[in-house]
Design an enzyme around this catalytic site. Structure first.
Site, short mmCIF file in Angstrom:
data_model
loop_
_atom_site.label_atom_id
_atom_site.label_comp_id
_atom_site.label_asym_id
_atom_site.label_seq_id
_atom_site.Cartn_x
_atom_site.Cartn_y
_atom_site.Cartn_z
N SER A 269 -7.54 -14.87 55.27
CA SER A 269 -7.53 -16.05 56.12
C SER A 269 -8.81 -16.37 56.63
O SER A 269 -9.58 -16.58 55.91
CB SER A 269 -6.41 -15.74 56.96
N HIS B 110 1.20 -16.45 52.80
CA HIS B 110 -0.06 -16.45 53.20
C HIS B 110 -0.89 -15.39 52.64
O HIS B 110 -0.55 -14.27 52.86
CB HIS B 110 -0.22 -16.51 54.63
N ASP C 230 0.62 -21.76 50.38
CA ASP C 230 0.36 -21.09 51.79
C ASP C 230 0.38 -21.90 52.96
O ASP C 230 -0.22 -23.17 53.14
CB ASP C 230 -1.26 -20.61 51.50
#
Length: 516
Positions: free
Chosen positions: A230, A485, A457
């Site tokens: 991320s 994710h 995602d």
């Protein structure tokens, strides 16, 4: 990131992903850093004189009190532009390579956020749950970034103040509600300035990347090997931009696009959560007990919007002093979008809310915010705002600008668009001016970098991974066709094998490789 991993709590899993609902976005910072060319040439023997003490310090490792882990503290300049003007202490942890096989070096991990504790991630999952063959040949290492968790954390509000902040209506219907929302953002920013004013100007992504290079030297590694998820992908890409010759095997999973301005990034994330919700809804309506109906995903979206509207008008009981209104309910739903394994919990929570019991959605929201049962909060959301608001100029400077942009956000997501647009206003009141600007990252001269994207995602849309892989001069795109994710360690043998091979042998997968 994800809850499939058995040793990770829901709070850790949901708290270390892209956090758009906080009103901030991730982006690039350039102030305080040397140019990429200068940084790349700054070998330990050629660093500026003022930085030599930091690169030459000794790490005093000690037992953490957690079996198998060692901890230490390293020092870095508070302000890299004035290295002799003060220090910041940063917490580091590691678990030594287990063998067999020749040790490759250290593998630094970061779970994202910004604001997620890398040490918490290391000790709670990575150094235990990463593949055995990777742990055998790497020392698993984490550093809590400046301002995060154990590294002089940014603080902003008391627990009760944070409770109030999370309940403010983020879909204002009139001027009075707009003023109340703006006031809550101002109070949040003022609290951060009052409690953490000294560190707020010095928590940029560039500064954290430079801290990582000091740590690399102190660990005795010529190159930095790294897995970032991320926001951690932006941190890793920034490191490669600053120190391309020192960038070793870098895995950037759930990639961000550093070339995007805040408003566009927020709209993209809004669309990403809509895509994730549509996937959830399509699955939900196939089940007889779906609380959003059993006809179509479109009807499910309509029913969810009605639930939010009802909660906006009349919050419901949760079994404690806080009631569940629209804002907390929306956060709870968003929390479950990060991983499809949370969908059954979301269905149960939504059914409860339909029956007048808000405890299930409140529990999901509390996990997202990292709120403890005693009413205290981790510093995740405070660090998240501090880094994001420093890294990029605000998405919107005024409430009028949000109003003008609302149609584009609601087009991106009829369910979440309005709330996400208004949540994007909070950096407008930040007490420290942004120091970064959006820009593509090329990292010319770096070794192959693996960029991983998941097609559905919610927090880091797939097109961001495609963009970052295209920007990087040595980027190679690895695609996971699925939900949730990030991708590494989520059950795809294809993804895991490709990444493990890269980490262990240095051979990147073919650019464009797809897995499911």
């Amino acid at each position: 990131m994800h809850t499939r991993r058995p040793l990770r709590t829901l709070a850790l899993a949901l708290g270390t992903a892209g956090l758009l609902i906080s009103g901030c976005t991730e982006g690039g910072s350039t102030t305080g850093a040397s140019s990429p060319a200068q940084a790349a040439s700054a070998t330990p023997s050629a660093v500026p004189a003022a930085l030599k003490p930091f690169y030459a310090q000794q790490l005093n490792w000690r037992d953490c009190g957690v079996t198998g882990f060692q901890c230490t503290t390293m020092k870095a300049p508070l302000d890299y532009a004035k290295p002799d003007g003060g220090e910041i202490k940063l917490a580091v942890s590691r678990k030594k390579a287990t063998g067999p096989g020749k040790k490759i070096g250290s593998l630094l991990v970061n779970p994202g956020g910004p604001g997620g504790s890398a040490i918490g991630y290391l000790q709670g999952y990575a150094a235990i749950g990463y593949p055995a063959q990777v742990r055998a040949r790497y020392d698993m290492v984490a550093i809590d970034p400046r301002g995060v968790a154990r590294s002089e954390p940014v603080e902003c509000l008391t627990g009760s103040q944070m409770d109030a902040y999370t309940q403010v209506d983020q879909t204002p219907d009139d001027a009075v509600e707009v003023t109340k929302l703006s006031s809550s953002f101002k109070k949040f920013a003022t609290g951060c300035e009052q409690r953490s004013g000294e560190i707020l100007p010095h928590v940029s992504t560039v500064e954290t990347a430079r801290d990582m290079d000091i740590l690399r030297e102190l660990l005795g590694d010529e190159q930095l090997h790294y897995v970032g998820a991320s926001y951690g992908t932006f941190l890793g890409a920034t490191y490669a931009e600053l120190f391309p010759a020192r960038a070793g095997r870098l895995v950037l999973d759930g990639a961000m696009d550093p070339s995007l301005p805040s408003a566009e990034m927020n709209r993209d994330q809004t669309a990403g959560f809509e895509t994730a919700f549509q996937s959830f809804a399509a699955d939900c309506v196939k089940k007889a007990d779906c609380p959003l109906g059993t006809t179509s995903a479109a009807d499910a979206a309509t029913n969810l919007k009605k639930l939010f509207s009802d909660l906006d008008a009349k919050p419901i009981a949760t079994g404690e002093s806080r009631k569940l209104g629209e804002s907390l309910a929306t956060t709870g739903v968003i929390a479950a979008m990060y991983d499809e394994t949370a969908w059954p919990q979301l269905r149960e929570a939504l059914a409860g809310a339909e029956a007048g019991d808000g405890s299930g959605l409140l529990s999901l929201a509390d996990s997202y915010y990292e709120r403890e049962p005693n009413g205290t909060y981790a510093n995740l959301m405070y660090a998240n705002a501090a880094v994001n608001c420093l890294d990029l100029p605000p998405a919107f400077a005024t409430s009028q600008a949000v109003t003008q942009a609302l149609p584009t956000f609601e087009k991106a997501s009829p369910v979440f668009g309005k709330g996400f647009a208004w949540a994007s206003l909070n950096c407008a009141y930040w007490p420290v001016p942004a120091t970064g600007t959006p820009h593509p990252i090329k990292a010319e001269g770096a070794a192959p970098i693996v960029v991983v994207g998941t097609t559905r995602d919610p927090a880091t849309p797939y097109k961001w991974a495609k963009s970052l892989a295209g920007q990087l001069s040595s980027g190679t795109l690895l695609t996971y066709e699925g939900d949730g994710h990030t991708a590494y360690g989520r059950g795809s043998d294809c993804i895991d094998t490709a990444i493990n091979t890269y980490l262990l042998e240095g051979t990147a997968p073919d650019d464009g490789k797809k897995c499911s």
